[in-house]
Design an enzyme around this catalytic site. Structure first.
Site, PDB file in Angstrom:
ATOM      1  N   THR A 132      13.069  74.130  60.366  1.00 49.18           N
ATOM      2  CA  THR A 132      11.802  73.653  59.807  1.00 49.18           C
ATOM      3  C   THR A 132      11.942  73.284  58.331  1.00 49.18           C
ATOM      4  O   THR A 132      12.799  73.830  57.623  1.00 49.18           O
ATOM      5  CB  THR A 132      10.749  74.768  59.959  1.00 49.18           C
ATOM      6  OG1 THR A 132       9.599  74.434  59.203  1.00 49.18           O
ATOM      7  CG2 THR A 132      11.253  76.111  59.453  1.00 49.18           C
ATOM      8  N   ASP A 133      11.041  72.418  57.860  1.00 54.96           N
ATOM      9  CA  ASP A 133      11.018  72.103  56.422  1.00 54.96           C
ATOM     10  C   ASP A 133      10.481  73.271  55.588  1.00 54.96           C
ATOM     11  O   ASP A 133      10.632  73.286  54.369  1.00 54.96           O
ATOM     12  CB  ASP A 133      10.192  70.833  56.160  1.00 54.96           C
ATOM     13  CG  ASP A 133       8.727  70.948  56.575  1.00 54.96           C
ATOM     14  OD1 ASP A 133       8.351  71.958  57.187  1.00 54.96           O
ATOM     15  OD2 ASP A 133       7.955  70.001  56.276  1.00 54.96           O
ATOM     16  N   GLU A 134       9.866  74.260  56.259  1.00 52.42           N
ATOM     17  CA  GLU A 134       9.284  75.383  55.500  1.00 52.42           C
ATOM     18  C   GLU A 134      10.345  76.214  54.782  1.00 52.42           C
ATOM     19  O   GLU A 134      10.026  76.977  53.871  1.00 52.42           O
ATOM     20  CB  GLU A 134       8.451  76.285  56.420  1.00 52.42           C
ATOM     21  CG  GLU A 134       7.290  75.552  57.044  1.00 52.42           C
ATOM     22  CD  GLU A 134       6.199  76.475  57.586  1.00 52.42           C
ATOM     23  OE1 GLU A 134       6.196  77.672  57.277  1.00 52.42           O
ATOM     24  OE2 GLU A 134       5.333  75.962  58.322  1.00 52.42           O
ATOM     25  N   TYR A 157       7.786  84.039  58.434  1.00 50.10           N
ATOM     26  CA  TYR A 157       8.296  83.035  59.378  1.00 50.10           C
ATOM     27  C   TYR A 157       9.366  82.173  58.719  1.00 50.10           C
ATOM     28  O   TYR A 157      10.486  82.049  59.234  1.00 50.10           O
ATOM     29  CB  TYR A 157       7.154  82.137  59.895  1.00 50.10           C
ATOM     30  CG  TYR A 157       7.655  80.849  60.531  1.00 50.10           C
ATOM     31  CD1 TYR A 157       8.348  80.878  61.735  1.00 50.10           C
ATOM     32  CD2 TYR A 157       7.446  79.609  59.909  1.00 50.10           C
ATOM     33  CE1 TYR A 157       8.824  79.693  62.316  1.00 50.10           C
ATOM     34  CE2 TYR A 157       7.919  78.431  60.481  1.00 50.10           C
ATOM     35  CZ  TYR A 157       8.609  78.484  61.681  1.00 50.10           C
ATOM     36  OH  TYR A 157       9.086  77.320  62.242  1.00 50.10           O
ATOM     37  N   LYS A 161      13.431  81.795  59.473  1.00 50.79           N
ATOM     38  CA  LYS A 161      14.089  80.539  59.839  1.00 50.79           C
ATOM     39  C   LYS A 161      15.194  80.204  58.817  1.00 50.79           C
ATOM     40  O   LYS A 161      16.271  79.746  59.192  1.00 50.79           O
ATOM     41  CB  LYS A 161      13.082  79.389  59.911  1.00 50.79           C
ATOM     42  CG  LYS A 161      12.109  79.443  61.084  1.00 50.79           C
ATOM     43  CD  LYS A 161      12.755  79.348  62.448  1.00 50.79           C
ATOM     44  CE  LYS A 161      13.316  77.976  62.769  1.00 50.79           C
ATOM     45  NZ  LYS A 161      13.793  77.888  64.183  1.00 50.79           N
TER      46      LYS A 161
HETATM   47  P1  NAD Z   1       6.574  77.340  70.309  1.00 52.37           P
HETATM   48  O1  NAD Z   1       6.086  78.622  69.741  1.00 52.37           O
HETATM   49  O2  NAD Z   1       5.621  76.398  70.944  1.00 52.37           O
HETATM   50  O3  NAD Z   1       7.709  77.635  71.402  1.00 52.37           O
HETATM   51  C1  NAD Z   1       8.696  78.617  71.218  1.00 52.37           C
HETATM   52  C2  NAD Z   1       9.340  78.888  72.573  1.00 52.37           C
HETATM   53  O4  NAD Z   1      10.360  79.882  72.389  1.00 52.37           O
HETATM   54  C3  NAD Z   1       8.363  79.450  73.612  1.00 52.37           C
HETATM   55  O5  NAD Z   1       8.538  78.784  74.848  1.00 52.37           O
HETATM   56  C4  NAD Z   1       8.748  80.926  73.725  1.00 52.37           C
HETATM   57  O6  NAD Z   1       8.498  81.482  75.002  1.00 52.37           O
HETATM   58  C5  NAD Z   1      10.244  80.871  73.409  1.00 52.37           C
HETATM   59  N1  NAD Z   1      10.744  82.151  72.884  1.00 52.37           N
HETATM   60  C6  NAD Z   1      10.189  82.889  71.881  1.00 52.37           C
HETATM   61  N2  NAD Z   1      10.910  84.018  71.713  1.00 52.37           N
HETATM   62  C7  NAD Z   1      11.944  83.975  72.596  1.00 52.37           C
HETATM   63  C8  NAD Z   1      13.027  84.837  72.882  1.00 52.37           C
HETATM   64  N3  NAD Z   1      13.185  85.993  72.230  1.00 52.37           N
HETATM   65  N4  NAD Z   1      13.918  84.470  73.832  1.00 52.37           N
HETATM   66  C9  NAD Z   1      13.761  83.299  74.515  1.00 52.37           C
HETATM   67  N5  NAD Z   1      12.745  82.458  74.306  1.00 52.37           N
HETATM   68  C10 NAD Z   1      11.842  82.781  73.348  1.00 52.37           C
HETATM   69  O7  NAD Z   1       7.388  76.645  69.119  1.00 52.37           O
HETATM   70  P2  NAD Z   1       7.557  75.101  68.744  1.00 52.37           P
HETATM   71  O8  NAD Z   1       6.462  74.722  67.855  1.00 52.37           O
HETATM   72  O9  NAD Z   1       7.833  74.340  69.969  1.00 52.37           O
HETATM   73  O10 NAD Z   1       8.889  75.184  67.864  1.00 52.37           O
HETATM   74  C11 NAD Z   1      10.166  75.122  68.467  1.00 52.37           C
HETATM   75  C12 NAD Z   1      11.223  75.236  67.386  1.00 52.37           C
HETATM   76  O11 NAD Z   1      11.075  74.174  66.461  1.00 52.37           O
HETATM   77  C13 NAD Z   1      11.152  76.523  66.582  1.00 52.37           C
HETATM   78  O12 NAD Z   1      12.465  76.947  66.308  1.00 52.37           O
HETATM   79  C14 NAD Z   1      10.432  76.113  65.308  1.00 52.37           C
HETATM   80  O13 NAD Z   1      10.822  76.933  64.230  1.00 52.37           O
HETATM   81  C15 NAD Z   1      10.932  74.690  65.146  1.00 52.37           C
HETATM   82  N6  NAD Z   1      10.019  73.789  64.421  1.00 52.37           N
HETATM   83  C16 NAD Z   1       8.694  73.693  64.778  1.00 52.37           C
HETATM   84  C17 NAD Z   1       7.870  72.788  64.120  1.00 52.37           C
HETATM   85  C18 NAD Z   1       6.413  72.614  64.481  1.00 52.37           C
HETATM   86  O14 NAD Z   1       5.692  71.909  63.787  1.00 52.37           O
HETATM   87  N7  NAD Z   1       5.921  73.208  65.568  1.00 52.37           N
HETATM   88  C19 NAD Z   1       8.397  72.000  63.084  1.00 52.37           C
HETATM   89  C20 NAD Z   1       9.742  72.128  62.743  1.00 52.37           C
HETATM   90  C21 NAD Z   1      10.546  73.012  63.427  1.00 52.37           C
HETATM   91  O1  DAU Z   2       6.326  72.431  58.632  1.00 56.83           O
HETATM   92  C1  DAU Z   2       6.801  72.812  59.888  1.00 56.83           C
HETATM   93  C2  DAU Z   2       6.022  73.998  60.391  1.00 56.83           C
HETATM   94  O2  DAU Z   2       4.731  73.524  60.728  1.00 56.83           O
HETATM   95  C3  DAU Z   2       6.675  74.689  61.585  1.00 56.83           C
HETATM   96  O3  DAU Z   2       7.908  75.237  61.189  1.00 56.83           O
HETATM   97  C4  DAU Z   2       5.769  75.798  62.137  1.00 56.83           C
HETATM   98  O4  DAU Z   2       6.351  76.355  63.302  1.00 56.83           O
HETATM   99  C5  DAU Z   2       4.425  75.191  62.458  1.00 56.83           C
HETATM  100  O5  DAU Z   2       3.549  76.205  62.905  1.00 56.83           O
HETATM  101  C6  DAU Z   2       3.833  74.477  61.246  1.00 56.83           C
HETATM  102  O6  DAU Z   2       3.447  75.417  60.217  1.00 56.83           O
HETATM  103  P1  DAU Z   2       2.055  75.316  59.417  1.00 56.83           P
HETATM  104  O7  DAU Z   2       1.715  76.664  58.930  1.00 56.83           O
HETATM  105  O8  DAU Z   2       2.084  74.204  58.451  1.00 56.83           O
HETATM  106  O9  DAU Z   2       1.086  74.877  60.654  1.00 56.83           O
HETATM  107  P2  DAU Z   2      -0.395  75.328  61.075  1.00 56.83           P
HETATM  108  O10 DAU Z   2      -0.809  74.419  62.176  1.00 56.83           O
HETATM  109  O11 DAU Z   2      -0.483  76.789  61.308  1.00 56.83           O
HETATM  110  O12 DAU Z   2      -1.246  74.985  59.786  1.00 56.83           O
HETATM  111  C7  DAU Z   2      -1.307  73.661  59.255  1.00 56.83           C
HETATM  112  C8  DAU Z   2      -2.141  73.715  57.983  1.00 56.83           C
HETATM  113  O13 DAU Z   2      -3.510  73.999  58.346  1.00 56.83           O
HETATM  114  C9  DAU Z   2      -1.741  74.822  57.021  1.00 56.83           C
HETATM  115  O14 DAU Z   2      -1.920  74.368  55.688  1.00 56.83           O
HETATM  116  C10 DAU Z   2      -2.716  75.949  57.319  1.00 56.83           C
HETATM  117  C11 DAU Z   2      -3.971  75.205  57.722  1.00 56.83           C
HETATM  118  N1  DAU Z   2      -4.817  75.894  58.714  1.00 56.83           N
HETATM  119  C12 DAU Z   2      -4.233  76.361  59.846  1.00 56.83           C
HETATM  120  C13 DAU Z   2      -4.983  77.013  60.814  1.00 56.83           C
HETATM  121  C14 DAU Z   2      -4.326  77.563  62.064  1.00 56.83           C
HETATM  122  C15 DAU Z   2      -6.197  76.010  58.516  1.00 56.83           C
HETATM  123  O15 DAU Z   2      -6.720  75.545  57.494  1.00 56.83           O
HETATM  124  N2  DAU Z   2      -6.929  76.646  59.470  1.00 56.83           N
HETATM  125  C16 DAU Z   2      -6.393  77.161  60.594  1.00 56.83           C
HETATM  126  O16 DAU Z   2      -7.128  77.763  61.421  1.00 56.83           O
END
Ligand code: NAD
Ligand code: DAU
Length: 351
Positions: A132-134, A157, A161
């Site tokens: 992630t970019d975080e 988190y 990562k």
């Molecule tokens: P998600 O939470 O939707 O999915 C995570 C999956 O991992 C789920 O299917 C869960 O069952 C599985 N999992 C969790 N713990 C596990 C374990 N111990 N063993 C096996 N499986 C397990 O997450 P996502 O949003 O699809 O993100 C996927 C990946 O991409 C993550 O590594 C996240 O850090 C990265 N990522 C997410 C975002 C985003 O915006 N969602 C952005 C950049 C990177």
């Molecule tokens: O940047 C990549 C990341 O983006 C991934 O690595 C994470 O897995 C993914 O969850 C996401 O993280 P954020 O914390 O940015 O996403 P989230 O959807 O939780 O929140 C987006 C923005 O909205 C953040 O500034 C927090 C705000 N927010 C979020 C929720 C859930 C609110 O204002 N209200 C809310 O209820």
């Protein structure tokens, strides 16, 4: 089969889009989806491809090192695309340990298994770690995250990562494991668990429930459509250089409050409600602890060197996303379980 690829976390949001893409585009690859099926994992996400000959599912936990070792003995994996993780920042603030266990220990278990099975035969192997970019921390009003930006994670988190990224690179430098890392910005699209901002807002509008916006809604995220991310992973997998990192982003920065208002407008239209009616649901709530102000990706390395670029405009992507959630009520009702209700109560109502 030309390659056997282990995808971890393939039942989750991004993982399911990636698995679908690989299963459909590469009939000569055998895709083994390993997922624990936590609250975020959902096999309904893959219903349309579950019968395909080149797809199989295994339920299992990456924190279980004996199981992971046995799995790598059972299959001769050519590659690992590692997405399994605990992924929600708010949950990590509430309880960091599952993040430490899955994101750090789980990743190291996979690295160890790959290292021991690939010793002496590393040439065509690849461990692609999806991050992630975080990990780069928080930007001020200006600037972008590049691959050279120093790591500065702020939440449990992002720290977990960042730690996993360091482990991946350590295994590369120390044991010569062929690895690549990708660091992507905020994904949106179908099948995202409604704890994340966009599906949560759509679901609350549908239910006429308050829309919680943290702080003043001034935080900024760089949004990318999930299928564009899956396409980027595909390009990195096939053309990326071992030992390198690639940033992936949508060149699409939005202030949370502006984004929430846009979702209100699109959803009101789709539901046939009076323009402006859902904006009244917006409620400013207590800010997230340590809330990162701004994320924004410089994606010139992947666009310049690998020829990928985002293809879905935000206008189109957001409309498709709103439509999908409103039209897939069975999926939504399936995830709005007792677990979700108690999470929601604790996160938003009991504070
Ligand atoms: P998600 O939470 O939707 O999915 C995570 C999956 O991992 C789920 O299917 C869960 O069952 C599985 N999992 C969790 N713990 C596990 C374990 N111990 N063993 C096996 N499986 C397990 O997450 P996502 O949003 O699809 O993100 C996927 C990946 O991409 C993550 O590594 C996240 O850090 C990265 N990522 C997410 C975002 C985003 O915006 N969602 C952005 C950049 C990177
Ligand atoms: O940047 C990549 C990341 O983006 C991934 O690595 C994470 O897995 C993914 O969850 C996401 O993280 P954020 O914390 O940015 O996403 P989230 O959807 O939780 O929140 C987006 C923005 O909205 C953040 O500034 C927090 C705000 N927010 C979020 C929720 C859930 C609110 O204002 N209200 C809310 O209820």
């Amino acid at each position: 089969m030309e390659k056997i690829i282990l995808v971890t976390g393939g039942a989750g949001f991004i993982g399911s889009h990636l698995v679908r893409r690989f299963v459909n585009r590469y009939p000569d690859y055998s895709i083994v989806n390993l997922d624990k099926l936590t609250y975020a994992g959902n096999l309904l996400n893959l219903k349309d491809i579950e019968q395909k000959k080149n797809y199989s599912f295994i339920k299992g936990d990456i924190t279980d090192s004996a199981f992971i070792d046995e799995l790598f003995g059972r299959y001769c994996f050519d590659a690992v695309i590692h997405l399994a993780a605990e992924s929600h920042v708010d949950r990590s603030i509430d309880g960091p340990m599952p993040f430490i266990n899955t994101n750090i220990t789980g990743t190291v278990n996979l690295l160890n298994a790959a290292r021991s099975r690939w010793t002496g035969i590393q040439e065509d192997k690849l461990f692609l770690h999806i991050s992630t970019d975080e990990v780069y921390g928080s930007l001020g009003d200006r600037g972008l995250f590049t691959e050279e930006t120093a790591y500065d994670p702020r939440s449990p988190y992002s720290a977990s990562k960042a730690s996993s990224d360091h482990m991946v690179m350590a295994w590369h430098h120390t044991y010569k494991l062929p690895v690549i890392i990708s660091n992507c910005s905020n994904n949106y699209g179908p099948n995202q668990f409604p704890e994340k901002l966009i599906p949560l807002v759509i679901n609350n509008i549908r239910a006429n429930r308050n829309i919680p916006v943290y702080g003043k809604g001034e935080n900024i995220r760089d949004w990318i459509y999930v299928e564009d991310h899956a396409a980027a992973i595909d390009v990195i997998f096939h053309k990326g250089k071992t030992g390198e990192t690639y940033n992936v982003g949508g060149n699409n920065e939005w202030r949370n409050i502006d984004l929430v208002k846009l979702i209100c407008t699109i959803t009101d239209k789709k539901l046939g409600r009076k323009p402006g009616s859902s904006e009244k649901l917006i409620t400013f709530v207590k800010d997230r602890a340590g809330h990162d102000l701004r994320y924004a990706i410089d994606n010139s390395k992947i666009t310049g060197k690998l020829g990928w670029k985002p293809s879905v405009s935000f206008e189109k992507g957001l409309e498709k996303t709103v439509n999908w959630y409103l039209e897939n009520d069975r999926w939504m009702q399936g995830v709005l379980t007792g677990d979700y209700k108690s999470y929601y109560r604790k996160q938003y109502l009991d504070r």
